[in-house]
Motif scaffolding. Structure first.
Motif, mmCIF file in Angstrom:
data_model
loop_
_atom_site.group_PDB
_atom_site.id
_atom_site.type_symbol
_atom_site.label_atom_id
_atom_site.label_comp_id
_atom_site.label_asym_id
_atom_site.label_seq_id
_atom_site.Cartn_x
_atom_site.Cartn_y
_atom_site.Cartn_z
ATOM 1 N N GLY A 191 0.808 -1.210 0.000
ATOM 2 C CA GLY A 191 0.000 0.000 0.000
ATOM 3 C C GLY A 191 0.840 1.258 0.000
ATOM 4 O O GLY A 191 1.022 1.904 -1.043
ATOM 5 N N ALA A 192 1.398 1.599 1.175
ATOM 6 C CA ALA A 192 2.161 2.839 1.296
ATOM 7 C C ALA A 192 3.392 2.851 0.402
ATOM 8 O O ALA A 192 3.911 3.925 0.079
ATOM 9 C CB ALA A 192 2.569 3.062 2.756
ATOM 10 N N MET A 193 3.857 1.699 -0.030
ATOM 11 C CA MET A 193 5.028 1.663 -0.917
ATOM 12 C C MET A 193 4.768 2.414 -2.215
ATOM 13 O O MET A 193 5.712 2.885 -2.864
ATOM 14 C CB MET A 193 5.435 0.213 -1.223
ATOM 15 C CG MET A 193 4.442 -0.569 -2.053
ATOM 16 S SD MET A 193 5.069 -2.184 -2.626
ATOM 17 C CE MET A 193 6.256 -1.696 -3.885
ATOM 18 N N PHE A 194 3.494 2.550 -2.614
ATOM 19 C CA PHE A 194 3.174 3.215 -3.874
ATOM 20 C C PHE A 194 2.999 4.728 -3.721
ATOM 21 O O PHE A 194 2.805 5.424 -4.720
ATOM 22 C CB PHE A 194 1.913 2.600 -4.481
ATOM 23 C CG PHE A 194 2.145 1.226 -5.053
ATOM 24 C CD1 PHE A 194 2.707 1.072 -6.303
ATOM 25 C CD2 PHE A 194 1.813 0.092 -4.329
ATOM 26 C CE1 PHE A 194 2.947 -0.191 -6.834
ATOM 27 C CE2 PHE A 194 2.031 -1.177 -4.845
ATOM 28 C CZ PHE A 194 2.601 -1.320 -6.103
ATOM 29 N N ALA A 195 3.047 5.229 -2.495
ATOM 30 C CA ALA A 195 2.922 6.665 -2.295
ATOM 31 C C ALA A 195 4.230 7.360 -2.685
ATOM 32 O O ALA A 195 5.310 6.796 -2.507
ATOM 33 C CB ALA A 195 2.592 6.972 -0.835
ATOM 34 N N PRO A 196 4.149 8.575 -3.205
ATOM 35 C CA PRO A 196 5.383 9.319 -3.482
ATOM 36 C C PRO A 196 6.035 9.758 -2.172
ATOM 37 O O PRO A 196 5.465 9.602 -1.100
ATOM 38 C CB PRO A 196 4.884 10.514 -4.301
ATOM 39 C CG PRO A 196 3.474 10.716 -3.850
ATOM 40 C CD PRO A 196 2.933 9.345 -3.555
ATOM 41 N N GLY A 240 12.156 13.311 -10.983
ATOM 42 C CA GLY A 240 12.035 13.264 -9.530
ATOM 43 C C GLY A 240 11.240 12.079 -9.009
ATOM 44 O O GLY A 240 11.144 11.876 -7.796
ATOM 45 N N PHE A 241 10.671 11.269 -9.911
ATOM 46 C CA PHE A 241 9.871 10.114 -9.505
ATOM 47 C C PHE A 241 10.749 9.085 -8.803
ATOM 48 O O PHE A 241 11.841 8.757 -9.259
ATOM 49 C CB PHE A 241 9.226 9.485 -10.741
ATOM 50 C CG PHE A 241 8.508 8.185 -10.484
ATOM 51 C CD1 PHE A 241 7.241 8.181 -9.925
ATOM 52 C CD2 PHE A 241 9.095 6.972 -10.813
ATOM 53 C CE1 PHE A 241 6.563 6.987 -9.700
ATOM 54 C CE2 PHE A 241 8.433 5.772 -10.594
ATOM 55 C CZ PHE A 241 7.166 5.784 -10.027
ATOM 56 N N VAL A 242 10.283 8.599 -7.655
ATOM 57 C CA VAL A 242 10.978 7.537 -6.926
ATOM 58 C C VAL A 242 10.159 6.260 -7.077
ATOM 59 O O VAL A 242 8.998 6.214 -6.671
ATOM 60 C CB VAL A 242 11.142 7.896 -5.436
ATOM 61 C CG1 VAL A 242 11.849 6.764 -4.690
ATOM 62 C CG2 VAL A 242 11.904 9.205 -5.272
ATOM 63 N N SER A 243 10.739 5.241 -7.661
ATOM 64 C CA SER A 243 10.011 4.005 -7.897
ATOM 65 C C SER A 243 9.511 3.398 -6.596
ATOM 66 O O SER A 243 10.260 3.318 -5.611
ATOM 67 C CB SER A 243 10.905 2.984 -8.598
ATOM 68 O OG SER A 243 10.291 1.706 -8.605
ATOM 69 N N PRO A 244 8.247 2.939 -6.563
ATOM 70 C CA PRO A 244 7.753 2.259 -5.361
ATOM 71 C C PRO A 244 8.556 1.014 -5.033
ATOM 72 O O PRO A 244 8.627 0.599 -3.870
ATOM 73 C CB PRO A 244 6.304 1.912 -5.724
ATOM 74 C CG PRO A 244 6.212 1.988 -7.203
ATOM 75 C CD PRO A 244 7.203 3.021 -7.612
ATOM 76 N N MET A 245 9.191 0.429 -6.049
ATOM 77 C CA MET A 245 9.952 -0.799 -5.820
ATOM 78 C C MET A 245 11.184 -0.575 -4.957
ATOM 79 O O MET A 245 11.754 -1.530 -4.428
ATOM 80 C CB MET A 245 10.362 -1.413 -7.166
ATOM 81 C CG MET A 245 9.193 -1.719 -8.090
ATOM 82 S SD MET A 245 8.014 -2.889 -7.396
ATOM 83 C CE MET A 245 8.911 -4.423 -7.625
ATOM 84 N N THR A 246 11.590 0.679 -4.771
ATOM 85 C CA THR A 246 12.737 0.950 -3.892
ATOM 86 C C THR A 246 12.429 0.588 -2.440
ATOM 87 O O THR A 246 13.347 0.410 -1.637
ATOM 88 C CB THR A 246 13.176 2.423 -3.978
ATOM 89 O OG1 THR A 246 12.073 3.266 -3.610
ATOM 90 C CG2 THR A 246 13.633 2.779 -5.388
ATOM 91 N N TRP A 247 11.140 0.462 -2.091
ATOM 92 C CA TRP A 247 10.760 -0.008 -0.754
ATOM 93 C C TRP A 247 11.076 -1.489 -0.569
ATOM 94 O O TRP A 247 11.010 -2.001 0.562
ATOM 95 C CB TRP A 247 9.272 0.222 -0.512
ATOM 96 C CG TRP A 247 8.912 1.549 0.065
ATOM 97 C CD1 TRP A 247 8.238 2.565 -0.549
ATOM 98 C CD2 TRP A 247 9.149 2.015 1.405
ATOM 99 N NE1 TRP A 247 8.053 3.633 0.321
ATOM 100 C CE2 TRP A 247 8.603 3.317 1.529
ATOM 101 C CE3 TRP A 247 9.785 1.459 2.516
ATOM 102 C CZ2 TRP A 247 8.665 4.063 2.703
ATOM 103 C CZ3 TRP A 247 9.850 2.193 3.699
ATOM 104 C CH2 TRP A 247 9.307 3.475 3.793
ATOM 105 N N GLY A 248 11.409 -2.184 -1.635
ATOM 106 C CA GLY A 248 11.752 -3.598 -1.528
ATOM 107 C C GLY A 248 13.231 -3.856 -1.326
ATOM 108 O O GLY A 248 13.683 -5.002 -1.380
#
Length: 280
Positions: free
Chosen positions: A121-126, A175-183
């Motif tokens: 969920g929150a991983m997809f937030a900017p 400036g986009f940070v990929s949600p996958m960086t939370w992995g």
């Protein structure tokens, strides 16, 4: 000619993404693993739980059924409405859903929850550092934060859907940070350290989440094409480039190759994720 006026609020791209289609259709295939995951969280009666990026309650509902007082927060208005309808239908007076942004939980007080959960969920937030700061802020001292995050370049389903889809989609904005960086464990530790949590209070392990669908893998892909925002966007972009057939062939091969069900009339696909546990 633009139909918007200078006073219109800016479009929230993340909200638009998750209000696209109908993620409740995909969530149906995630219920069993959601219940199994919640069963490992030590949820007890009276515990105050926040489920962040909750969708329509795949983990919020089983937590409430175990007796916790659960608030589900999601950025998508349609999913919040669906969650409240599920809670009412199930008679769960201890569960409610409301709209909110994981990067700015301004209407939630400090130290409000014993457990904060965010599964894909929150991983997809900017603004991931803001997400970490907010979840730490609303967690009581001695409480816990549990996240489930997809892992970049992992060979299993969701990471590969997003990898394939990105190859057919326009480049992300600057400036986009990929949600996958939370992995990535190092990123997780850095983000929570910035929020005031020491590294020894952050643990990460790989775990498995299984998608179960009562149809063939190709039929399951059709659900993603119809209802899952990122996949819908990828198909639209591919169609614009005349490459829709290529995208569909790649995804169809992926879904069929990942299926572990012995019965060809149904789909069971295990996917690896990073399970993060933070002691506040």
């Amino acid at each position: 000619m633009s139909t918007s006026s200078p006073t219109d609020p800016p479009v929230n791209a993340n909200k638009a993404l998750w209000e696209k289609g109908d993620f409740t259709q995909i969530a149906e295939s995630m219920r069993a693993s959601g219940e199994a995951l919640v069963a490992t969280l030590g949820v007890t009666s009276g515990l105050d739980v926040l489920d962040l990026g909750c969708g329509d309650g795949t983990t919020a509902v089983p937590a409430a059924q175990l007796g916790a007082n659960v608030l589900g927060v999601d950025i998508a208005a349609n999913l919040v409405a669906a969650g409240n309808a599920r809670a009412e239908r199930l008679g769960l007076a201890n569960l409610r859903f409301q709209e909110g942004d994981a990067t700015d939980l301004d209407d939630l007080a400090d130290d409000s929850f014993d457990l904060v959960v965010s599964i894909f969920g929150a991983m997809f937030a900017p603004r991931p550092f803001d997400v970490a700061k907010e979840v730490v802020r609303v967690t009581r001292p001695g409480g816990r934060i549990v996240m489930g995050n997809w892992i970049p370049n992992d060979p299993t389903l969701v990471a590969q859907i997003l990898r394939i889809s990105s190859a057919y989609s326009p480049p992300p904005p600057e400036g986009f940070v990929s949600p996958m960086t939370w992995g990535v464990e190092e990123n997780v530790i850095e983000r929570f350290e910035r929020a005031g949590i020491t590294a020894e209070n952050v643990s990460c392990e790989r775990a498995t989440y299984t998608f179960e669908f009562p149809g063939t893998p190709s039929e399951y892909l059709a659900e993603f094409r119809e209802y899952y925002g990122p996949t819908m966007n990828a198909y639209a972009a591919a169609a614009g480039d005349g490459r829709e057939g290529e995208l569909h062939a790649e995804l169809d091969e992926l879904f069929n190759a990942q299926n572990t069900a012995q019965d060809g009339s149904r789909t069971s696909i295990p996917a690896t994720f990073l399970r993060v546990t933070v002691s506040a």
